[in-house]
Scaffold this motif. Structure first.
Motif, PDB file in Angstrom:
ATOM      1  N   SER A  51     -18.008   5.281   4.817  1.00  0.00           N
ATOM      2  CA  SER A  51     -17.725   4.008   4.966  1.00  0.00           C
ATOM      3  C   SER A  51     -18.728   3.309   5.834  1.00  0.00           C
ATOM      4  O   SER A  51     -18.647   3.708   6.942  1.00  0.00           O
ATOM      5  CB  SER A  51     -16.302   3.547   4.767  1.00  0.00           C
ATOM      6  OG  SER A  51     -15.955   2.132   4.846  1.00  0.00           O
ATOM      7  N   GLY A  52     -19.378   2.197   5.553  1.00  0.00           N
ATOM      8  CA  GLY A  52     -20.125   1.570   6.570  1.00  0.00           C
ATOM      9  C   GLY A  52     -21.625   2.187   6.768  1.00  0.00           C
ATOM     10  O   GLY A  52     -22.354   1.671   7.469  1.00  0.00           O
ATOM     11  N   SER A  53     -21.905   3.278   5.934  1.00  0.00           N
ATOM     12  CA  SER A  53     -23.400   3.668   6.066  1.00  0.00           C
ATOM     13  C   SER A  53     -24.342   2.809   5.301  1.00  0.00           C
ATOM     14  O   SER A  53     -25.584   3.387   5.902  1.00  0.00           O
ATOM     15  CB  SER A  53     -23.307   5.224   5.537  1.00  0.00           C
ATOM     16  OG  SER A  53     -23.295   5.083   3.857  1.00  0.00           O
ATOM     17  N   SER A  74     -23.493   1.196  -0.439  1.00  0.00           N
ATOM     18  CA  SER A  74     -23.355   0.291  -1.600  1.00  0.00           C
ATOM     19  C   SER A  74     -24.308  -0.966  -1.387  1.00  0.00           C
ATOM     20  O   SER A  74     -24.572  -1.447  -2.287  1.00  0.00           O
ATOM     21  CB  SER A  74     -21.703  -0.187  -1.470  1.00  0.00           C
ATOM     22  OG  SER A  74     -21.050   0.779  -1.954  1.00  0.00           O
ATOM     23  N   GLN A 119     -16.396   0.105  -8.202  1.00  0.00           N
ATOM     24  CA  GLN A 119     -15.073   0.607  -7.855  1.00  0.00           C
ATOM     25  C   GLN A 119     -13.835   0.038  -8.407  1.00  0.00           C
ATOM     26  O   GLN A 119     -13.083   0.767  -8.916  1.00  0.00           O
ATOM     27  CB  GLN A 119     -15.149   0.752  -6.436  1.00  0.00           C
ATOM     28  CG  GLN A 119     -13.709   1.185  -5.889  1.00  0.00           C
ATOM     29  CD  GLN A 119     -13.698   1.205  -4.119  1.00  0.00           C
ATOM     30  OE1 GLN A 119     -14.830   1.212  -3.549  1.00  0.00           O
ATOM     31  NE2 GLN A 119     -12.615   1.255  -3.649  1.00  0.00           N
ATOM     32  N   GLU A 174     -19.008   4.177  -6.306  1.00  0.00           N
ATOM     33  CA  GLU A 174     -17.677   4.737  -5.965  1.00  0.00           C
ATOM     34  C   GLU A 174     -16.636   4.525  -6.991  1.00  0.00           C
ATOM     35  O   GLU A 174     -15.463   4.239  -6.927  1.00  0.00           O
ATOM     36  CB  GLU A 174     -17.022   3.691  -4.790  1.00  0.00           C
ATOM     37  CG  GLU A 174     -17.748   3.964  -3.487  1.00  0.00           C
ATOM     38  CD  GLU A 174     -17.351   5.007  -2.594  1.00  0.00           C
ATOM     39  OE1 GLU A 174     -16.807   5.986  -3.059  1.00  0.00           O
ATOM     40  OE2 GLU A 174     -17.828   5.145  -1.354  1.00  0.00           O
ATOM     41  N   THR A 206     -13.195   6.474  -6.431  1.00  0.00           N
ATOM     42  CA  THR A 206     -12.386   6.104  -5.202  1.00  0.00           C
ATOM     43  C   THR A 206     -10.888   5.636  -5.576  1.00  0.00           C
ATOM     44  O   THR A 206     -10.909   4.849  -6.611  1.00  0.00           O
ATOM     45  CB  THR A 206     -13.116   5.074  -4.277  1.00  0.00           C
ATOM     46  OG1 THR A 206     -14.262   5.885  -3.944  1.00  0.00           O
ATOM     47  CG2 THR A 206     -12.454   4.697  -2.969  1.00  0.00           C
ATOM     48  N   HIS A 246     -18.774   8.548  -1.085  1.00  0.00           N
ATOM     49  CA  HIS A 246     -18.453   9.275   0.228  1.00  0.00           C
ATOM     50  C   HIS A 246     -17.907  10.521   0.134  1.00  0.00           C
ATOM     51  O   HIS A 246     -17.630  11.427   1.008  1.00  0.00           O
ATOM     52  CB  HIS A 246     -17.265   8.341   0.963  1.00  0.00           C
ATOM     53  CG  HIS A 246     -15.711   8.688   0.225  1.00  0.00           C
ATOM     54  ND1 HIS A 246     -15.279   7.516  -0.651  1.00  0.00           N
ATOM     55  CD2 HIS A 246     -14.959   9.442   0.328  1.00  0.00           C
ATOM     56  CE1 HIS A 246     -14.128   7.842  -1.056  1.00  0.00           C
ATOM     57  NE2 HIS A 246     -14.044   9.036  -0.432  1.00  0.00           N
ATOM     58  N   ARG A 255     -11.958  13.670   5.030  1.00  0.00           N
ATOM     59  CA  ARG A 255     -12.826  12.839   4.896  1.00  0.00           C
ATOM     60  C   ARG A 255     -13.548  12.417   6.124  1.00  0.00           C
ATOM     61  O   ARG A 255     -12.638  12.274   7.295  1.00  0.00           O
ATOM     62  CB  ARG A 255     -12.255  11.349   4.263  1.00  0.00           C
ATOM     63  CG  ARG A 255     -13.265  10.300   4.060  1.00  0.00           C
ATOM     64  CD  ARG A 255     -12.528   9.031   3.401  1.00  0.00           C
ATOM     65  NE  ARG A 255     -13.613   8.005   3.448  1.00  0.00           N
ATOM     66  CZ  ARG A 255     -13.185   6.813   2.730  1.00  0.00           C
ATOM     67  NH1 ARG A 255     -12.101   6.793   1.976  1.00  0.00           N
ATOM     68  NH2 ARG A 255     -14.027   5.859   2.620  1.00  0.00           N
ATOM     69  N   ALA A 285     -15.550   6.945   9.409  1.00  0.00           N
ATOM     70  CA  ALA A 285     -16.751   5.923   8.936  1.00  0.00           C
ATOM     71  C   ALA A 285     -17.662   5.634  10.552  1.00  0.00           C
ATOM     72  O   ALA A 285     -17.223   5.728  11.689  1.00  0.00           O
ATOM     73  CB  ALA A 285     -15.910   4.636   8.641  1.00  0.00           C
ATOM     74  N   ALA A 341     -20.853  -3.834   4.368  1.00  0.00           N
ATOM     75  CA  ALA A 341     -20.124  -3.117   3.398  1.00  0.00           C
ATOM     76  C   ALA A 341     -20.772  -1.892   3.235  1.00  0.00           C
ATOM     77  O   ALA A 341     -22.002  -1.607   3.156  1.00  0.00           O
ATOM     78  CB  ALA A 341     -19.643  -3.921   1.836  1.00  0.00           C
ATOM     79  N   SER A 342     -19.883  -0.976   2.708  1.00  0.00           N
ATOM     80  CA  SER A 342     -20.414   0.610   2.438  1.00  0.00           C
ATOM     81  C   SER A 342     -21.418   0.549   1.354  1.00  0.00           C
ATOM     82  O   SER A 342     -21.815   1.411   1.067  1.00  0.00           O
ATOM     83  CB  SER A 342     -19.400   1.644   2.498  1.00  0.00           C
ATOM     84  OG  SER A 342     -18.619   1.570   1.486  1.00  0.00           O
TER      85      SER A 342
END
Length: 266
Positions: free
Chosen positions: A41-43, A46, A90, A173, A176, A206, A256, A259, A265-266
């Motif tokens: 998340s945050g990479s 998205s 998602q 996602e 998710t 993710h 997991r 982040a 946003a991811s």
């Protein structure tokens, strides 16, 4: 990746309020290929998908080039106007009107996308619902979205996306927050709808385990950059980037990864 690319993203950079969020992202999806865009998340995965779909707002600065089926396209385009593309997101609940029966939502949309009458649209959507794993499409069409589980709603959204016969499906996602059984059903539906001689797939997630089960190739992102890319089997067997190695280790341990803050946003 073999063949002429359906999707070719070169040197994508995205910024907001002067702050860089994506840095030189390259991404290529060949016809009929399933590619995972993987990261915590945050990479930025998205955000990359939103850029590909033409959905970034004017608050974002965008640079780089985008080619779809050999055509140069602008980074911003009205929703639904990307040639040969469809998307599943998602939040399936937000994609469907909860107080309107599904047949009243799906049949007009399918008739419009296929250019057919209501009777033909009913046959098309019934076949698509069977393809995504529903044995009783007539019952599903009579239901309201609130009467379905999250996994069922996601598969309905997938059937609707496939009604456009897209060359490329972008799935952001889609598994998710689903339980393991629903997740498996959605993955199997994606497998039936995409691949060789079908739609290509860009699968944003993710979850390395899910991605490895479904996709041929993988692009790994960390803090807005691509840190590794290649055939899924090779990357999982011998990860080169430290972050990829952490993803592989976490997947093997059933965890997991933490982040990595990006500021978007991811």
């Amino acid at each position: 990746m073999r063949g002429v690319a359906h999707l070719d993203v070169v040197d994508l950079g995205v910024s907001a309020a002067g702050r860089p969020l994506l840095h030189g992202v390259d991404l290529r999806v060949a016809p009929g290929q399933r590619v995972a865009l993987l990261g915590a998340s945050g990479s930025g995965k998205s955000l990359t998908a939103m850029a590909v779909l033409g959905l970034l707002g004017p608050q974002f600065g965008v640079q780089g080039s985008l080619r779809v089926a050999g055509r140069d396209l602008p980074w911003r385009q009205a929703p639904g106007r990307r040639p040969g593309m469809a998307a599943v997101f998602q939040d399936s609940q937000a994609a469907l009107n909860p107080v309107v029966r599904l047949d009243r939502q799906l049949l007009p949309a399918v008739a419009r996308r296929r250019g057919v009458g209501s009777a033909a649209a009913a046959r098309v959507i019934a076949d698509l619902l069977r393809e995504v794993g529903f044995e009783d499409p007539e019952r599903i069409l009579r239901a309201h979205p609130s009467q379905l589980s999250g996994g069922q709603r996601q598969r309905v959204c997938l059937a609707l996306a496939m009604a456009a016969s897209p060359d490329l499906l972008v799935a952001d996602e889609p598994t998710t927050a689903l339980d393991m059984i629903s997740q498996r059903q959605v993955v199997e539906a994606l497998r039936r709808c995409t691949g060789q001689d079908r739609s290509a797939l860009l699968f944003i997630t993710h979850d390395l385990a899910v991605a490895a089960d479904l996709c041929d190739d993988v692009v790994v992102m960390e803090r807005g950059r691509v840190v590794e890319a290649g055939p899924m089997e090779q990357v999982v067997r011998s990860p080169q980037a430290a972050f990829t190695a952490a993803l592989v280790e976490a997947a093997r341990a059933g965890l997991r990864p933490a982040a990595a803050p990006l500021g978007a946003a991811s």
